[in-house]
Scaffold this motif. Structure first.
Motif, PDB file in Angstrom:
ATOM      1  N   THR A 155       1.612   9.443  -5.665  1.00 21.45           N
ATOM      2  CA  THR A 155       2.158  10.779  -5.413  1.00 21.45           C
ATOM      3  C   THR A 155       3.109  11.209  -6.520  1.00 21.45           C
ATOM      4  OG1 THR A 155       1.975  10.363  -3.028  1.00 21.45           O
ATOM      5  CG2 THR A 155       3.384  12.190  -3.729  1.00 21.45           C
ATOM      6  N   HIS A 172       0.831  -1.205   0.000  1.00 24.47           N
ATOM      7  CA  HIS A 172       0.000   0.000   0.000  1.00 24.47           C
ATOM      8  C   HIS A 172       0.865   1.256   0.000  1.00 24.47           C
ATOM      9  CE1 HIS A 172      -3.511   2.477   0.709  1.00 24.47           C
ATOM     10  NE2 HIS A 172      -2.903   3.040   1.734  1.00 24.47           N
ATOM     11  N   ALA A 173       1.967   1.227   0.743  1.00 22.91           N
ATOM     12  CA  ALA A 173       2.868   2.385   0.772  1.00 22.91           C
ATOM     13  C   ALA A 173       3.488   2.623  -0.608  1.00 22.91           C
ATOM     14  CB  ALA A 173       3.956   2.179   1.819  1.00 22.91           C
ATOM     15  N   GLU A 185       2.164   1.851  -3.482  1.00 25.74           N
ATOM     16  CA  GLU A 185       1.127   2.402  -4.344  1.00 25.74           C
ATOM     17  C   GLU A 185       0.899   3.881  -4.049  1.00 25.74           C
ATOM     18  OE1 GLU A 185      -2.361   0.102  -3.974  1.00 25.74           O
ATOM     19  OE2 GLU A 185      -1.575  -1.643  -5.046  1.00 25.74           O
ATOM     20  N   SER A 186       0.946   4.242  -2.755  1.00 25.05           N
ATOM     21  CA  SER A 186       0.784   5.657  -2.399  1.00 25.05           C
ATOM     22  C   SER A 186       1.925   6.493  -2.958  1.00 25.05           C
ATOM     23  CB  SER A 186       0.709   5.797  -0.879  1.00 25.05           C
ATOM     24  OG  SER A 186      -0.391   5.073  -0.355  1.00 25.05           O
TER      25      SER A 186
END
Length: 342
Positions: free
Chosen positions: A234, A226-227, A229-230
């Motif tokens: 960004t 998830h990190a 993908e974030s």
């Protein structure tokens, strides 16, 4: 736009993805209905038609993706996963390969590659494999040690559970899952009252420690996914903002090039909308006095000044002070007038 780009854009649209998901779900439902004898007797032809139609749709989609992405198709593991499933479905199911007919249900697994949330979960599980391998090795070591101990301690008391090493391994694995572990423990404790120490320690280590380590590793992998993908989202947003900013700067630069600028920083005459006068370089025309002509010394409409700047009332000296005219001088001027006329 080239045909490959148009086809790629079509394959990546939300509606097309929803269509493929619907086909997968319908195909999985038809394969499930084929397990019912009564349903096959009544709707066997329709189920076969739907199954073949779904297979043809999958083949067309696979070929279209192969054409749209080219060699990049083989760089994506999910494309290879879909290709393997479709290839298995195309294998003949007659004769000795009739068992492959049951593998058609593997088409339902295509939901994993189509639905983004399922794809993220599977990716996280695959990412967690290195950490999970260490936990599996630890669990196998604990199971082996406790199985050898259980076989030596309780093979006479409970031979159906601890008669040999394979039986003990299966019994302890069953207890680790929580299936009837208390019944096995009480049966052994009927002969060995202190056996609860062995079984409780085994349950604490395997069930409450090792299995929770599995959960911790998987959750950590999902958080990392998830990190990532974030971070990717960004970065994509940052690139979009920078592109838009560069476009705005180019537009501002183009506007500046169109508008002339004077040395003092203001817009030029063309920017203000003032038409240039012919022959004067764009300067406004000089103002003409309305009451009279000025001399070289700057006289106004009522009096004409000489080159020395004197007026009717007095004469200015070099220092600029005004001196009143004397009567004597005036008389001499009056007296000399007749002589001049003579």
């Amino acid at each position: 736009m080239p045909s490959r780009e148009r086809l790629r854009a079509l394959l990546e649209t939300h509606r097309f993805q929803q269509f493929i998901i619907s086909v997968i779900v319908i195909n999985a439902a038809t394969l499930g209905l084929e397990t019912s004898v009564a349903t096959v007797e009544r709707y066997g032809t329709l189920l076969t038609f739907v199954d073949h139609l779904a297979l043809y749709i999958f083949v067309v989609e696979l070929v279209a993706r192969l054409y749209a992405y080219g060699w990049r198709f083989f760089r994506n593991p999910w494309n290879l996963f879909d290709a393997a499933i479709v290839t298995v479905s195309l294998l003949p199911t007659a004769g000795g390969l009739s068992v492959l007919r049951a593998l058609r249900i593997l088409r339902a697994l295509r939901l994993i590659s189509v639905v983004p949330s399922l794809r993220r979960v599977v990716t996280a599980l695959l990412t967690a494999m290195p950490g999970m391998s260490s936990i599996v090795l630890l669990l196998a070591l604990v199971l082996y040690v406790t199985a050898v101990m259980g076989t030596k301690l309780y093979h006479v008391t409970a031979p159906e559970y601890f008669g040999d090493l394979p039986t003990s391994l299966f019994t302890l694995f069953q207890m680790m899952t929580g299936d009837a572990w208390s019944d096995i423990t009480r049966e052994v404790m009927a002969v060995h009252p202190s056996a609860w120490v062995f079984f409780v320690a085994f349950m604490l280590v395997c069930t409450f420690v090792v299995l929770n380590l599995f959960i911790a590793v998987v959750v950590s992998a999902m958080e990392e996914e998830h990190a990532e993908e974030s971070v990717q989202a960004t970065e994509d947003l940052g690139r979009a903002v920078l592109t838009e900013l560069a476009t705005l700067r180019a537009e501002v630069r183009e506007l500046r090039d169109r508008v002339p600028v004077t040395p003092d920083g203001g817009p030029g005459p063309a920017a203000k909308g003032t038409p240039n006068a012919a022959g004067n370089g764009g300067r406004p025309p000089a103002r003409t006095p309305a009451n009279g002509d000025e001399g070289n010394g700057g006289s106004d409409a009522k009096s004409t000044r000489g080159n020395n700047g004197s007026d009717a009332k007095g004469v200015r000296g070099n220092n600029g002070a005004r001196k009143p005219a004397t009567r004597g001088a005036a008389g001499r001027r009056r007296g000399s007038a007749p002589g001049q006329r003579e």
